[in-house]
Design an enzyme around this catalytic site. Structure first.
Site, short mmCIF file in Angstrom:
data_model
loop_
_atom_site.label_atom_id
_atom_site.label_comp_id
_atom_site.label_asym_id
_atom_site.label_seq_id
_atom_site.Cartn_x
_atom_site.Cartn_y
_atom_site.Cartn_z
CB SER A 89 -0.91 0.02 1.23
OG SER A 89 -1.76 -1.09 1.25
N1 SAH Z 1 -1.08 -4.72 4.11
C1 SAH Z 1 -0.34 -4.98 2.89
C2 SAH Z 1 -1.16 -4.61 1.66
C3 SAH Z 1 -1.07 -5.70 0.64
S1 SAH Z 1 -2.22 -5.61 -0.70
C4 SAH Z 1 1.02 -4.31 2.91
O1 SAH Z 1 1.31 -3.57 3.86
O2 SAH Z 1 1.82 -4.56 2.00
C5 SAH Z 1 -3.55 -6.59 -0.06
C6 SAH Z 1 -3.28 -8.03 0.24
O3 SAH Z 1 -4.54 -8.63 0.61
C7 SAH Z 1 -2.75 -8.87 -0.93
O4 SAH Z 1 -1.54 -9.47 -0.55
C8 SAH Z 1 -3.86 -9.92 -1.14
O5 SAH Z 1 -3.36 -11.20 -1.52
C9 SAH Z 1 -4.52 -9.98 0.22
N2 SAH Z 1 -5.89 -10.52 0.24
C10 SAH Z 1 -6.89 -10.34 -0.67
N3 SAH Z 1 -8.01 -11.02 -0.28
C11 SAH Z 1 -7.70 -11.64 0.90
C12 SAH Z 1 -8.43 -12.49 1.79
N4 SAH Z 1 -9.69 -12.89 1.54
N5 SAH Z 1 -7.79 -12.94 2.89
C13 SAH Z 1 -6.50 -12.58 3.16
N6 SAH Z 1 -5.76 -11.79 2.35
C14 SAH Z 1 -6.36 -11.31 1.24
#
Ligand code: SAH
Length: 224
Positions: free
Chosen positions: A67
């Site tokens: 993010s």
């Molecule tokens: N908090 C992260 C943001 C990553 S982007 C950071 O600091 O880098 C969002 C993430 O959510 C992705 O890795 C994606 O695979 C995950 N995601 C999407 N749907 C999900 C679900 N149902 N359960 C767990 N993770 C999920």
């Protein structure tokens, strides 16, 4: 390979990033302090050290993104973290957001549905500073939450949710807060839900953000 040196140059870049986030309206000093403390470039490959300190999202493995720093700050501020808050994060991704919350004193539980990203958490470079008592990683579907570890004081969703998952509401303590980007047209609107002591819910809507989608189930195929 990660770049594991935190020099004055890195700290200088971090300071400018924090100043720009402050100018964009983030006021919670605890959030800004945590973002100054955690070397964001540790979550990027060595070639992207400078990009780590620009206020933008960036691709990581498994077609996901880390993010944007402003988004991390905005969600962290809405959570009003207090020392020892039990927090559930959906979407571990790069582990950066989870580390910021741990640095703020929360006891973090974070779930990722992409196996490749979950397996990378085994090599978390700041493990000695944030051991599993402070930051726990799980592989699973965020729509299910972590019923055996709940209820939680705070829940943060870092992917774009199609709706508010009812099981996550169940796992929120009375008096607890949930911060979730919920789909609205092409964007996601940031929503903060407060669970009142009587169990009723109140909602506050904030700005639009873009997020990768929250998808059901888990994925162990690295090409998908
Ligand atoms: N908090 C992260 C943001 C990553 S982007 C950071 O600091 O880098 C969002 C993430 O959510 C992705 O890795 C994606 O695979 C995950 N995601 C999407 N749907 C999900 C679900 N149902 N359960 C767990 N993770 C999920």
């Amino acid at each position: 390979m990660k770049a594991l040196e935190d020099s004055y140059l890195h700290k200088g870049m971090r300071e400018s990033l924090i100043n720009s986030i402050r100018e964009k309206g983030i006021t919670d000093e605890l959030v800004l302090k945590a973002m100054m403390e955690v070397p964001r470039h540790y979550f990027f490959d060595k070639a992207f050290v400078r990009i780590a300190y620009e206020d933008r999202a960036f691709p990581i493995a498994a077609n996901q993104t880390i993010s944007q720093p402003y988004t991390v700050a905005f969600q962290s501020q809405l959570l009003q973290i207090k020392q020892y808050d039990k927090v559930l994060e959906i979407g571990t991704g790069s582990m950066y957001q989870a580390t910021i919350l741990a640095e703020m004193g929360a006891l973090v539980h974070t779930i990722e549905r992409q196996k490749e990203l979950y397996l990378a958490t085994k090599h978390f470079v700041l493990k000695s500073k944030y051991p599993s008592a402070k930051l726990k990683f799980f592989y699973g579907d965020g729509f299910e939450g972590l019923p055996t570890y709940g209820p939680f004081d705070k829940i943060i969703i870092t992917c774009g949710a199609p709706f508010v998952p009812p099981k996550l509401i169940d796992q929120l303590k009375p008096g607890g807060l949930m911060v979730i980007p919920v789909a609205q047209d092409a964007h996601h609107k940031m929503l903060r839900i407060t669970k009142q002591l009587d169990g009723s819910l109140s909602e506050e809507y904030f700005n639009d953000f873009s997020f990768v989608p929250m998808l059901p189930g888990t994925n162990s195929n690295p090409t998908k």
